[in-house]
Design a protein around this motif. Structure first.
Motif, PDB file in Angstrom:
ATOM      1  N   UNK A  32      43.311 -45.041  -8.231  1.00 21.18           N
ATOM      2  CA  UNK A  32      42.765 -46.281  -8.770  1.00 21.18           C
ATOM      3  C   UNK A  32      42.996 -46.382 -10.270  1.00 21.18           C
ATOM      4  N   UNK A  33      42.836 -45.305 -11.019  1.00 26.61           N
ATOM      5  CA  UNK A  33      43.083 -45.325 -12.457  1.00 26.61           C
ATOM      6  C   UNK A  33      44.549 -45.601 -12.760  1.00 26.61           C
ATOM      7  N   UNK A  34      45.424 -45.010 -12.001  1.00 26.10           N
ATOM      8  CA  UNK A  34      46.858 -45.243 -12.189  1.00 26.10           C
ATOM      9  C   UNK A  34      47.211 -46.706 -11.904  1.00 26.10           C
ATOM     10  N   UNK A  35      46.675 -47.247 -10.847  1.00 26.65           N
ATOM     11  CA  UNK A  35      46.915 -48.651 -10.512  1.00 26.65           C
ATOM     12  C   UNK A  35      46.345 -49.589 -11.558  1.00 26.65           C
ATOM     13  N   UNK A  36      45.169 -49.270 -12.078  1.00 27.89           N
ATOM     14  CA  UNK A  36      44.539 -50.097 -13.098  1.00 27.89           C
ATOM     15  C   UNK A  36      45.347 -50.071 -14.391  1.00 27.89           C
ATOM     16  N   UNK A  37      45.838 -48.920 -14.773  1.00 26.02           N
ATOM     17  CA  UNK A  37      46.654 -48.798 -15.992  1.00 26.02           C
ATOM     18  C   UNK A  37      47.961 -49.575 -15.822  1.00 26.02           C
ATOM     19  N   UNK A  39      48.450 -52.117 -13.864  1.00 27.16           N
ATOM     20  CA  UNK A  39      48.102 -53.534 -13.853  1.00 27.16           C
ATOM     21  C   UNK A  39      47.911 -54.055 -15.278  1.00 27.16           C
ATOM     22  N   UNK A  40      47.168 -53.311 -16.136  1.00 30.25           N
ATOM     23  CA  UNK A  40      46.946 -53.743 -17.517  1.00 30.25           C
ATOM     24  C   UNK A  40      48.260 -53.850 -18.277  1.00 30.25           C
ATOM     25  N   UNK A  41      49.152 -52.881 -18.095  1.00 29.74           N
ATOM     26  CA  UNK A  41      50.441 -52.903 -18.780  1.00 29.74           C
ATOM     27  C   UNK A  41      51.277 -54.099 -18.311  1.00 29.74           C
ATOM     28  N   UNK A  47      51.805 -61.638 -19.988  1.00 28.47           N
ATOM     29  CA  UNK A  47      51.166 -62.555 -20.931  1.00 28.47           C
ATOM     30  C   UNK A  47      52.073 -62.813 -22.136  1.00 28.47           C
ATOM     31  N   UNK A  48      52.723 -61.770 -22.639  1.00 34.22           N
ATOM     32  CA  UNK A  48      53.628 -61.912 -23.778  1.00 34.22           C
ATOM     33  C   UNK A  48      54.831 -62.778 -23.413  1.00 34.22           C
ATOM     34  N   UNK A 169      58.666 -60.871 -30.141  1.00 33.53           N
ATOM     35  CA  UNK A 169      57.218 -60.794 -29.990  1.00 33.53           C
ATOM     36  C   UNK A 169      56.830 -59.402 -29.515  1.00 33.53           C
ATOM     37  N   UNK A 170      55.661 -58.953 -29.976  1.00 34.37           N
ATOM     38  CA  UNK A 170      55.194 -57.613 -29.602  1.00 34.37           C
ATOM     39  C   UNK A 170      53.676 -57.581 -29.638  1.00 34.37           C
ATOM     40  N   UNK A 171      53.098 -57.050 -28.560  1.00 27.78           N
ATOM     41  CA  UNK A 171      51.650 -56.812 -28.560  1.00 27.78           C
ATOM     42  C   UNK A 171      51.426 -55.300 -28.502  1.00 27.78           C
ATOM     43  N   UNK A 172      50.248 -54.858 -28.171  1.00 28.04           N
ATOM     44  CA  UNK A 172      49.923 -53.431 -28.228  1.00 28.04           C
ATOM     45  C   UNK A 172      50.737 -52.585 -27.251  1.00 28.04           C
ATOM     46  N   UNK A 173      51.158 -53.163 -26.132  1.00 26.98           N
ATOM     47  CA  UNK A 173      51.812 -52.349 -25.104  1.00 26.98           C
ATOM     48  C   UNK A 173      53.258 -52.708 -24.813  1.00 26.98           C
ATOM     49  N   UNK A 174      53.719 -53.882 -25.228  1.00 23.14           N
ATOM     50  CA  UNK A 174      55.084 -54.263 -24.863  1.00 23.14           C
ATOM     51  C   UNK A 174      55.688 -55.180 -25.916  1.00 23.14           C
ATOM     52  N   UNK A 175      56.984 -55.363 -25.814  1.00 26.68           N
ATOM     53  CA  UNK A 175      57.687 -56.273 -26.715  1.00 26.68           C
ATOM     54  C   UNK A 175      58.617 -57.148 -25.883  1.00 26.68           C
ATOM     55  N   UNK A 176      58.953 -58.305 -26.450  1.00 26.23           N
ATOM     56  CA  UNK A 176      59.788 -59.267 -25.736  1.00 26.23           C
ATOM     57  C   UNK A 176      60.603 -60.038 -26.760  1.00 26.23           C
ATOM     58  N   UNK A 177      61.864 -60.259 -26.434  1.00 23.14           N
ATOM     59  CA  UNK A 177      62.756 -61.013 -27.313  1.00 23.14           C
ATOM     60  C   UNK A 177      63.363 -62.151 -26.508  1.00 23.14           C
TER      61      UNK A 177
END
Length: 192
Positions: A32-37, A39-41, A47-48, A169-177
């Protein structure tokens, strides 16, 4: 007379069953913790990407309404103009003659809408100012002018009626161009 069975569970049986329960519960929690992490990522990355797509769509809509654009690379400022052209019989210094007009007829250019999009690299935000005339932009970094967060880069290339945009664009966990080409379709006007 019936005899009562009072044997119950031994301490060893209870310890073994608790150990098995703990292993199964630990595996479920780890899953469950792995799935939750994950999912958040994935949600942060999605979202980005969605924010960058919405942003590029809004800029595209503004550019398509415009008929003149300019970009200052030193200040990261993209300016989009909606210019109205009306024929005028009197000539003044700010009036451009019509190419196919009769002598004495000129073309008056008036800014109907001016949109200034600028990137502040200290706050990593993109800002938007809108004017109904050719007012000088303030390029102030205030919350009411905020257009987008998470900006790591903003570049534009204007080649007559073609505008090429590059957003990083970049947030705490990912970046996008994203790179986008936009064609101004309202007819290119030379301004000022």
């Amino acid at each position: 007379m019936l005899q009562k069975d009072e044997r119950g569970f031994t301490l060893v049986e209870l310890v073994i069953s608790m150990a098995i329960f703990m292993v199964v519960a630990g595996a479920i929690m780890l899953f469950m913790l792995s799935g939750s992490k994950s999912y958040r990522y994935s949600k942060a990355e999605l979202d980005l990407q969605m924010e960058s797509q919405i942003l590029i769509n809004q800029i595209r809509d503004m550019a398509m309404k415009s008929n003149y654009a300019s970009y200052d690379a030193s200040t990261h400022v993209l300016t989009l103009y909606e210019i109205e052209q009306t024929p005028s019989a009197s000539a003044s210094p700010s009036v451009t003659p019509l190419p196919s007009a009769s002598p004495g007829t000129s073309l008056v250019k008036q800014v109907r809408k001016k949109r200034v999009i600028y990137w502040d690299d200290t706050s990593d935000c993109l800002y938007l100012e809108e004017y109904d005339d050719d007012s000088a932009p303030t390029c102030s970094v205030t919350e009411d002018k905020l257009f987008s967060r998470y900006m790591q880069g903003f570049e534009a290339t204007v080649n007559k009626n073609d505008v090429q945009l590059k957003l990083d664009m970049e947030n705490a966990t990912s970046s996008y161009q994203i790179t986008e080409g936009i064609t101004i379709r309202n007819g290119w006007v030379v301004y000022p």
